[in-house]
Design a protein around this motif. Structure first.
Motif, short mmCIF file in Angstrom:
data_model
loop_
_atom_site.label_atom_id
_atom_site.label_comp_id
_atom_site.label_asym_id
_atom_site.label_seq_id
_atom_site.Cartn_x
_atom_site.Cartn_y
_atom_site.Cartn_z
N GLY A 22 0.83 -0.92 0.01
CA GLY A 22 -0.17 -0.10 0.11
C GLY A 22 0.73 1.30 0.13
N ASP A 23 0.03 2.25 -0.18
CA ASP A 23 0.78 3.76 -0.21
C ASP A 23 0.14 4.60 0.83
OD1 ASP A 23 2.73 3.26 -2.24
OD2 ASP A 23 0.94 3.11 -3.58
N GLY A 24 0.81 5.48 1.34
CA GLY A 24 0.11 6.39 2.38
C GLY A 24 0.90 6.61 3.73
N ASN A 25 0.25 7.17 4.48
CA ASN A 25 0.96 7.32 5.91
C ASN A 25 1.18 5.70 6.53
OD1 ASN A 25 1.26 10.30 5.99
ND2 ASN A 25 -1.04 10.28 6.71
N PRO A 26 2.17 5.46 7.32
CA PRO A 26 2.49 4.04 7.68
C PRO A 26 1.30 3.61 8.76
CG PRO A 26 4.10 5.65 8.73
CD PRO A 26 3.21 6.45 7.45
N LEU A 27 1.05 2.33 8.76
CA LEU A 27 0.03 1.95 9.44
C LEU A 27 0.46 0.48 10.02
CD1 LEU A 27 -2.93 2.05 10.70
CD2 LEU A 27 -3.63 0.75 8.69
N CYS A 28 0.62 0.30 11.15
CA CYS A 28 0.81 -0.89 11.77
C CYS A 28 -0.26 -1.83 11.99
CB CYS A 28 1.71 -0.83 12.91
SG CYS A 28 1.97 -2.41 14.27
N VAL A 29 -0.33 -3.10 11.56
CA VAL A 29 -1.33 -4.10 11.77
C VAL A 29 -0.85 -5.40 12.15
CG1 VAL A 29 -3.14 -5.26 10.49
CG2 VAL A 29 -2.88 -2.97 9.96
N THR A 30 -1.39 -5.92 13.07
CA THR A 30 -1.04 -7.15 13.68
C THR A 30 -2.11 -7.78 14.47
OG1 THR A 30 0.93 -8.42 14.86
CG2 THR A 30 0.03 -6.44 16.03
N HIS A 31 -1.93 -8.92 14.97
CA HIS A 31 -2.99 -9.69 15.68
C HIS A 31 -2.05 -10.62 16.82
CE1 HIS A 31 -5.82 -13.17 16.65
NE2 HIS A 31 -6.56 -12.26 16.22
N ASP A 81 8.13 -4.96 21.48
CA ASP A 81 8.68 -5.22 20.12
C ASP A 81 8.21 -4.55 19.17
OD1 ASP A 81 9.99 -7.50 21.44
OD2 ASP A 81 8.27 -8.87 20.95
N LEU A 82 6.96 -4.07 19.20
CA LEU A 82 6.34 -3.21 17.91
C LEU A 82 7.20 -1.90 18.14
CD1 LEU A 82 2.54 -3.94 18.28
CD2 LEU A 82 4.12 -4.74 16.91
N GLU A 83 7.39 -1.26 19.30
CA GLU A 83 8.26 -0.11 19.21
C GLU A 83 9.67 -0.35 18.70
OE1 GLU A 83 7.96 3.44 20.71
OE2 GLU A 83 6.51 2.48 19.55
N ALA A 88 13.35 0.31 13.96
CA ALA A 88 14.02 -0.17 13.06
C ALA A 88 13.77 0.33 11.68
CB ALA A 88 14.17 -1.61 13.12
N LEU A 89 12.27 0.45 11.57
CA LEU A 89 11.91 1.03 10.05
C LEU A 89 12.07 2.58 9.93
CD1 LEU A 89 8.42 -0.74 10.10
CD2 LEU A 89 10.40 -1.22 8.44
N GLY A 90 12.56 3.44 10.86
CA GLY A 90 12.87 4.51 11.01
C GLY A 90 11.84 5.56 10.79
N LEU A 91 10.72 5.02 11.34
CA LEU A 91 9.28 5.87 11.49
C LEU A 91 9.35 6.66 12.70
CD1 LEU A 91 6.90 3.03 9.89
CD2 LEU A 91 8.02 4.72 8.81
N PRO A 92 9.05 7.93 12.72
CA PRO A 92 8.93 8.79 14.10
C PRO A 92 7.74 8.31 14.57
CG PRO A 92 8.81 10.12 12.09
CD PRO A 92 9.22 8.76 11.60
N THR A 115 2.81 8.70 22.11
CA THR A 115 3.64 9.55 21.56
C THR A 115 4.07 8.92 20.08
OG1 THR A 115 5.58 9.29 22.59
CG2 THR A 115 4.23 10.91 23.21
N SER A 116 4.08 7.66 19.96
CA SER A 116 4.38 6.85 18.75
C SER A 116 3.37 6.74 17.64
CB SER A 116 5.13 5.49 19.37
OG SER A 116 6.39 5.55 20.15
N LEU A 117 2.21 7.19 18.24
CA LEU A 117 1.10 6.94 17.34
C LEU A 117 0.47 8.18 16.88
CD1 LEU A 117 -0.88 4.11 19.52
CD2 LEU A 117 0.60 3.73 17.44
N ASP A 118 -0.15 8.01 15.60
CA ASP A 118 -0.80 9.19 14.91
C ASP A 118 -2.41 8.78 15.33
OD1 ASP A 118 1.15 10.46 13.87
OD2 ASP A 118 1.27 8.95 12.33
N PHE A 119 -2.67 7.59 15.36
CA PHE A 119 -3.98 7.29 15.59
C PHE A 119 -4.35 5.82 15.73
CE2 PHE A 119 -3.47 6.78 11.04
CZ PHE A 119 -4.11 5.51 10.70
#
Length: 286
Positions: A22-31, A81-83, A88-92, A115-119
């Protein structure tokens, strides 16, 4: 359907298997205990039009590192771990979207690393143990489908289960959580398949007994979209209502014709609600 890009990401906490699309702002998804692969995930696929999605195999899932100590499978350690993966991905910062136990991780993430999350997007989740006090929950012994669900879960934990048998049992398990089970093959028509980490599932069942962060919901300081099916049998609606009441900047959306999978059962409305949420808060990628 386009496959997901696979990457083995080296972090300060170990190596994790990540799938990107995908393209756009980064989004973490997991289960919390699913095992993903290049075919992706139905829930994660929903967001690939608006976001660059990072679908993550947690410790003991897929080709991610094993747990050296049992506590590393806990929900809190998973957030650490997610942090490490984000760094490591270089995402603020990035967004987080979780379904079911993935949503529970999202609640913890919002509490401890706002503070690590946009939403955050929490779908069919809960901020506390949801079985004991709700007979509407399929994991409560009073629920009419309790025994069958338990049989299916135990069968799916078998590591040597033939693939075809695993598929058959997975279908039966999923149908128990659909508002209209006859729609199964219509809703799950894509070539997407995933497994389950028995080690993570077994630890989660124990940890769930003491899980309750309802009094910490006020510490979530990011825009939070909470969505749930009216007839959700896994994490009943009352737990989403509870989260919405406790999280300061939250919006609750109830899907009147859905069980545990509103992103499939009412896909068009789900997409509209998510897009509206992003647009209202200026989170759509330019």
């Amino acid at each position: 359907m386009e496959a997901w890009e696979r990457k083995l990401l080296h972090t300060e906490r170990g190596v994790f298997e990540v799938f990107i699309k995908g393209d756009g702002n980064p989004l973490c998804v997991t289960h919390h205990y699913s095992e993903f692969n290049e075919t992706g995930d139905y829930f994660a696929e929903t967001f690939t039009v608006t976001n660059q999605v990072f679908l993550i195999n947690l410790r003991e899932a897929g080709c991610s590192d094993k747990a050296h100590e049992s506590y590393q499978l806990s929900m809190l350690e998973t957030i650490f771990d997610l942090e490490a993966i984000r760094e490591a991905l270089g995402l603020p910062h990035w967004g987080f979207a979780g379904h079911s136990t993935g949503g529970m991780l999202g609640i913890l993430y919002g509490i401890h690393f706002t503070t690590s999350l946009d939403f955050s997007v929490i779908v069919g989740g809960s901020a506390r143990e949801y079985m004991t006090f709700s007979e509407d929950c399929i994991y409560n012994e009073a629920h009419p489908d309790y025994e069958r669900m338990q049989e299916l879960i135990e069968a799916l934990k078998q590591p040597d289960l033939p693939l075809e048998k695993r598929k058959e049992l997975s279908v039966q398990r999923t149908k128990l959580s659909l508002h209209k089970p006859v729609r199964y093959f219509e809703l799950f028509s894509l070539d997407i398949h995933k497994g389950m980490s028995a080690a993570r599932m077994n630890f989660f069942i124990r940890e769930l007994q003491i899980y309750d962060v309802t009094r910490k919901l006020e510490f979530i300081r990011v825009p939070t979209l909470i969505m749930c099916g009216r007839f959700d049998v896994q994490c009943p609606l009352k737990y989403s209502i509870e989260m919405a009441e406790g999280i300061p900047d939250s919006r609750l959306v109830i899907f009147e014709r859905s069980n545990h999978y509103p992103f499939l059962e009412e896909a068009e409305r789900f997409t509209e609600e998510y897009g509206s949420f992003l647009k209202k808060r200026g989170l759509l990628w330019k």
